[in-house]
Design a protein around this motif. Structure first.
Motif, PDB file in Angstrom:
ATOM      1  N   PRO A  70       0.888  -1.043   0.194  1.00 39.98           N
ATOM      2  CA  PRO A  70      -0.068  -0.133   0.031  1.00 39.98           C
ATOM      3  C   PRO A  70       0.949   1.341   0.005  1.00 39.98           C
ATOM      4  N   GLY A  71       2.125   1.036   0.299  1.00 42.52           N
ATOM      5  CA  GLY A  71       2.950   2.366   0.240  1.00 42.52           C
ATOM      6  C   GLY A  71       3.071   3.141   1.417  1.00 42.52           C
ATOM      7  N   LEU A  72       2.689   2.604   2.685  1.00 44.24           N
ATOM      8  CA  LEU A  72       2.705   3.606   3.759  1.00 44.24           C
ATOM      9  C   LEU A  72       4.052   4.207   4.166  1.00 44.24           C
ATOM     10  N   LEU A  73       5.158   3.344   3.854  1.00 41.71           N
ATOM     11  CA  LEU A  73       6.476   3.933   4.050  1.00 41.71           C
ATOM     12  C   LEU A  73       7.155   4.899   2.777  1.00 41.71           C
ATOM     13  N   ARG A  74       6.274   5.305   1.998  1.00 39.89           N
ATOM     14  CA  ARG A  74       6.647   6.531   1.212  1.00 39.89           C
ATOM     15  C   ARG A  74       6.834   7.657   1.630  1.00 39.89           C
ATOM     16  N   PRO A  75       7.728   8.186   1.033  1.00 46.62           N
ATOM     17  CA  PRO A  75       8.349   9.809   2.107  1.00 46.62           C
ATOM     18  C   PRO A  75       6.815  10.430   2.157  1.00 46.62           C
ATOM     19  N   GLY A  76       6.737  10.991   3.510  1.00 49.19           N
ATOM     20  CA  GLY A  76       5.598  12.046   3.744  1.00 49.19           C
ATOM     21  C   GLY A  76       4.343  11.434   3.913  1.00 49.19           C
ATOM     22  N   VAL A  77       4.054  10.067   3.728  1.00 51.69           N
ATOM     23  CA  VAL A  77       2.773   9.445   3.961  1.00 51.69           C
ATOM     24  C   VAL A  77       2.366   9.452   5.345  1.00 51.69           C
ATOM     25  N   LEU A  78       3.161   8.548   6.326  1.00 45.63           N
ATOM     26  CA  LEU A  78       3.150   8.598   7.939  1.00 45.63           C
ATOM     27  C   LEU A  78       3.127  10.059   8.351  1.00 45.63           C
ATOM     28  N   GLN A  79       4.168  10.748   7.942  1.00 47.82           N
ATOM     29  CA  GLN A  79       4.433  12.086   8.364  1.00 47.82           C
ATOM     30  C   GLN A  79       3.131  12.996   8.207  1.00 47.82           C
ATOM     31  N   SER A  80       2.295  12.660   7.434  1.00 46.15           N
ATOM     32  CA  SER A  80       1.065  13.672   7.131  1.00 46.15           C
ATOM     33  C   SER A  80       0.083  13.603   8.099  1.00 46.15           C
ATOM     34  N   LEU A  81       0.209  12.211   8.986  1.00 43.67           N
ATOM     35  CA  LEU A  81      -0.867  12.265   9.874  1.00 43.67           C
ATOM     36  C   LEU A  81      -0.952  13.270  10.935  1.00 43.67           C
ATOM     37  N   LYS A  82      -1.980  13.854  11.244  1.00 38.12           N
ATOM     38  CA  LYS A  82      -2.121  14.799  12.339  1.00 38.12           C
ATOM     39  C   LYS A  82      -2.969  14.428  13.618  1.00 38.12           C
ATOM     40  N   MET A  83      -3.501  13.359  13.524  1.00 36.88           N
ATOM     41  CA  MET A  83      -4.385  13.073  14.528  1.00 36.88           C
ATOM     42  C   MET A  83      -3.395  12.303  15.752  1.00 36.88           C
ATOM     43  N   PRO A  84      -3.834  12.286  16.882  1.00 34.72           N
ATOM     44  CA  PRO A  84      -2.874  11.781  17.962  1.00 34.72           C
ATOM     45  C   PRO A  84      -2.889  10.221  17.897  1.00 34.72           C
ATOM     46  N   VAL A  85      -1.579   9.742  18.028  1.00 35.88           N
ATOM     47  CA  VAL A  85      -1.350   8.309  17.736  1.00 35.88           C
ATOM     48  C   VAL A  85      -0.745   7.804  18.912  1.00 35.88           C
ATOM     49  N   LEU A  86      -1.318   6.676  19.429  1.00 36.84           N
ATOM     50  CA  LEU A  86      -0.846   5.891  20.593  1.00 36.84           C
ATOM     51  C   LEU A  86      -0.490   4.438  19.978  1.00 36.84           C
ATOM     52  N   LEU A  87       0.974   4.137  20.273  1.00 33.04           N
ATOM     53  CA  LEU A  87       1.631   2.865  19.904  1.00 33.04           C
ATOM     54  C   LEU A  87       1.702   1.972  21.114  1.00 33.04           C
ATOM     55  N   LEU A  88       0.912   0.858  21.503  1.00 27.49           N
ATOM     56  CA  LEU A  88       1.332   0.069  22.768  1.00 27.49           C
ATOM     57  C   LEU A  88       1.977  -1.199  22.288  1.00 27.49           C
ATOM     58  N   ARG A  89       2.645  -1.573  23.290  1.00 25.08           N
ATOM     59  CA  ARG A  89       3.231  -3.120  22.967  1.00 25.08           C
ATOM     60  C   ARG A  89       3.182  -3.636  24.501  1.00 25.08           C
ATOM     61  N   GLY A  90       3.349  -4.995  24.763  1.00 26.90           N
ATOM     62  CA  GLY A  90       3.762  -5.409  25.998  1.00 26.90           C
ATOM     63  C   GLY A  90       5.207  -5.611  26.427  1.00 26.90           C
ATOM     64  N   SER A  91       5.348  -5.560  27.490  1.00 27.85           N
ATOM     65  CA  SER A  91       6.882  -5.684  27.931  1.00 27.85           C
ATOM     66  C   SER A  91       7.585  -7.104  27.523  1.00 27.85           C
ATOM     67  N   ARG A  92       6.702  -8.074  27.316  1.00 26.72           N
ATOM     68  CA  ARG A  92       6.944  -9.475  27.041  1.00 26.72           C
ATOM     69  C   ARG A  92       6.902  -9.942  25.615  1.00 26.72           C
ATOM     70  N   THR A  93       6.920  -8.729  24.555  1.00 22.30           N
ATOM     71  CA  THR A  93       6.425  -8.955  23.333  1.00 22.30           C
ATOM     72  C   THR A  93       7.663  -9.486  22.552  1.00 22.30           C
ATOM     73  N   GLN A  94       7.549  -9.915  21.250  1.00 24.69           N
ATOM     74  CA  GLN A  94       8.776  -9.910  20.621  1.00 24.69           C
ATOM     75  C   GLN A  94       9.613  -8.868  20.080  1.00 24.69           C
ATOM     76  N   ASP A  95      11.073  -9.061  19.856  1.00 25.17           N
ATOM     77  CA  ASP A  95      11.728  -7.756  19.631  1.00 25.17           C
ATOM     78  C   ASP A  95      11.465  -7.202  18.644  1.00 25.17           C
ATOM     79  N   LEU A  96      11.031  -7.750  17.586  1.00 25.34           N
ATOM     80  CA  LEU A  96      10.358  -7.040  16.240  1.00 25.34           C
ATOM     81  C   LEU A  96       9.366  -5.940  16.502  1.00 25.34           C
ATOM     82  N   ILE A  97       8.504  -6.487  17.332  1.00 25.22           N
ATOM     83  CA  ILE A  97       7.286  -5.381  17.597  1.00 25.22           C
ATOM     84  C   ILE A  97       7.968  -3.873  18.366  1.00 25.22           C
TER      85      ILE A  97
END
Length: 275
Positions: A197-224
């Motif tokens: 879908p091209g979400l990592l193209r320059p400027g795509v994610l950088q254009s988001l204006k809404m508040p964004v929360l990223l959550l993970r568990g402390s015991r998750t996989q390193d990749l997350i």
């Protein structure tokens, strides 16, 4: 008779809670909309959770294997965004939530990504981890290629489940549901690994204006951890938090902590009914 479809209008959803705040909640692979029941119960007076079942999951019909599955699911859940909502996604559901935010930024009031499996981020930011992930998933894909969906579901659940229940101890209907949905796993790779879908193209994610929360568990996989940190660097208003003691399935295993963090996040943008 099994019903199959590529019609996005046939997606089935249900709601939890009766609060004024409208939340669109997107579950992970081989789960269903009921995964949000615990979190929604703790917020029932504040929010109404609209939770669809992905195709081949829950009460929705089976996907017939035609076309691109991530694209189909994105179109289907877009139909539920008829007014500004707080969008929350877990794992592959977080991938869908992120696409909604890019596609419909005016309808996504806040965005919460819980353990997003956007491994294309890690491929860019920590390429040394990519072979490790591919090797870990190889038995799952080999089982699917051999036509053994039960083994594939069992292996996938072992690696990405809550870690508290052994496969033989799961209810028969739970095992059957996981086996039913496991075939969407390789069909999701175009978005997860290749970022078609091209979400990592320059400027795509950088254009988001809404508040964004990223959550993970402390015991998750390193990749997350790499994915969350990478998304936080790319999205201007993103913050990331960790739920101590939790693994990948934190909305289910830690509903109290998840509800508290969602409540705080939602407070960053007032609901229209509060104005």
């Amino acid at each position: 008779m099994t019903v199959t479809t590529t019609d996005p209008d046939t997606l089935v959803s249900r709601s939890f809670g009766h609060g004024a705040r409208q939340v669109l909640a997107l579950h992970c692979t081989i789960a269903h909309s009921g995964a949000w029941r615990g979190v929604a119960a703790l917020m029932e007076n504040e929010a109404t959770f609209v939770a669809p079942d992905m195709f081949s999951h829950g009460r929705s019909p089976d996907w017939d294997g035609q076309g691109d599955f991530p694209d189909l699911m994105t179109r289907a859940v877009s139909n539920l965004l008829d007014s500004p909502m707080d969008v929350v996604g877990h794992s592959f559901g977080a991938m869908l939530a992120l696409r909604l935010a890019v596609k419909h930024p005016n309808l996504v009031r806040t965005l919460t990504l819980i353990e997003p499996v956007f491994f294309a981020v890690a491929a860019q930011d920590a390429p040394e981890l990519a072979p490790r992930q591919s090797e870990a998933m190889r038995p799952v894909f080999e089982a699917l290629e051999a036509g053994d969906a039960a083994l594939a579901a069992r292996l996938f659940n072992r690696d990405w489940g809550d870690g508290g229940t052994r496969w033989p101890d799961l209810r028969e209907e739970s095992r059957a549901a996981m086996i039913r949905g496991i075939h969407i796993l390789p069909a999701s790779n175009s978005a997860i690994y290749a970022d078609r879908p091209g979400l990592l193209r320059p400027g795509v994610l950088q254009s988001l204006k809404m508040p964004v929360l990223l959550l993970r568990g402390s015991r998750t996989q390193d990749l997350i951890t790499v994915v969350n940190e990478g998304l936080a660097r790319r999205i201007p208003q993103a913050q990331f938090k960790v739920v101590e003691g939790a693994g990948h399935m934190l909305p289910i295993t830690h509903p109290g902590e998840t509800a508290t963090l969602l409540r705080e996040h939602f407070a960053s943008v007032a609901d229209e009914t509060d104005r």
